[in-house]
Design an enzyme around this catalytic site. Structure first.
Site: not given
Ligand code: NI
Length: 173
Positions: A135-136, A45, A139, A93-94, A50
């Protein structure tokens, strides 16, 4: 074209994203670039914030490596239902490389969104997809999974990430 992923701590990751007014070719190009960036990372995701774009756009693909790819594009995603029942996944998370923690979230959620072609859609999600969507969407509101942890755990992770960032800079210099 892949984009650079912002890493925590970065004040941009704490901003609130703005809704999209039009799904046009420019936005579709952004979504394709985000998908490419996510696959390359690799992750399941990615939210536009991000990559430094403060718009309510998310890409997701929870298909396994040996399965056919199944990308999902969510514009202006809005969670309309969260189950009382919860589930726990170990999340990463990235934007927080190498950091993982068990997070408890509603097991099921319903989502209202606009798709890649500008069409209004609804989706009922459970399991990994439900956790990933929540989660997304977090963000888009400047929330990271570490915000659900105790202050002690969160501070420890942020300290490690600051060190990690310094190490990256050292390599570049
Ligand atoms: Ni994330």
């Amino acid at each position: 074209m892949t984009k650079r992923i912002l890493l925590e701590p970065d004040p941009i990751l704490r901003k609130k994203c703005q809704p999209i007014e039009n799904v046009d070719d420019e936005l579709r190009k952004l979504m394709k670039d985000m998908l490419e960036t996510m696959y390359k990372a690799p992750g399941i995701g990615l939210a536009a914030i991000q990559v430094g774009i403060l718009k309510r756009v998310v890409v997701v693909d929870i298909s396994k490596d040996d399965q056919e790819k199944h990308p999902l594009f969510f514009v202006n995603p809005e969670i309309t239902y969260r189950s009382k029942e919860t589930s726990v996944y170990e999340e990463g998370c990235l934007s927080l490389p190498g950091q993982f923690a068990e997070i408890e979230r509603p097991a099921e959620c319903h989502l209202k969104y606009i798709d890649f072609n500008g069409k209004e859609k609804e989706l009922k999600a459970d399991g990994l997809l439900s956790t990933c969507i929540q989660h997304e969407v977090d963000h888009l509101n400047g929330v990271l999974f570490i915000d659900y942890l105790s202050k002690l755990k969160k501070d420890m992770i942020i300290k490690k990430l600051i060190k990690h960032k310094k190490d990256i800079e050292r390599v570049i210099v």
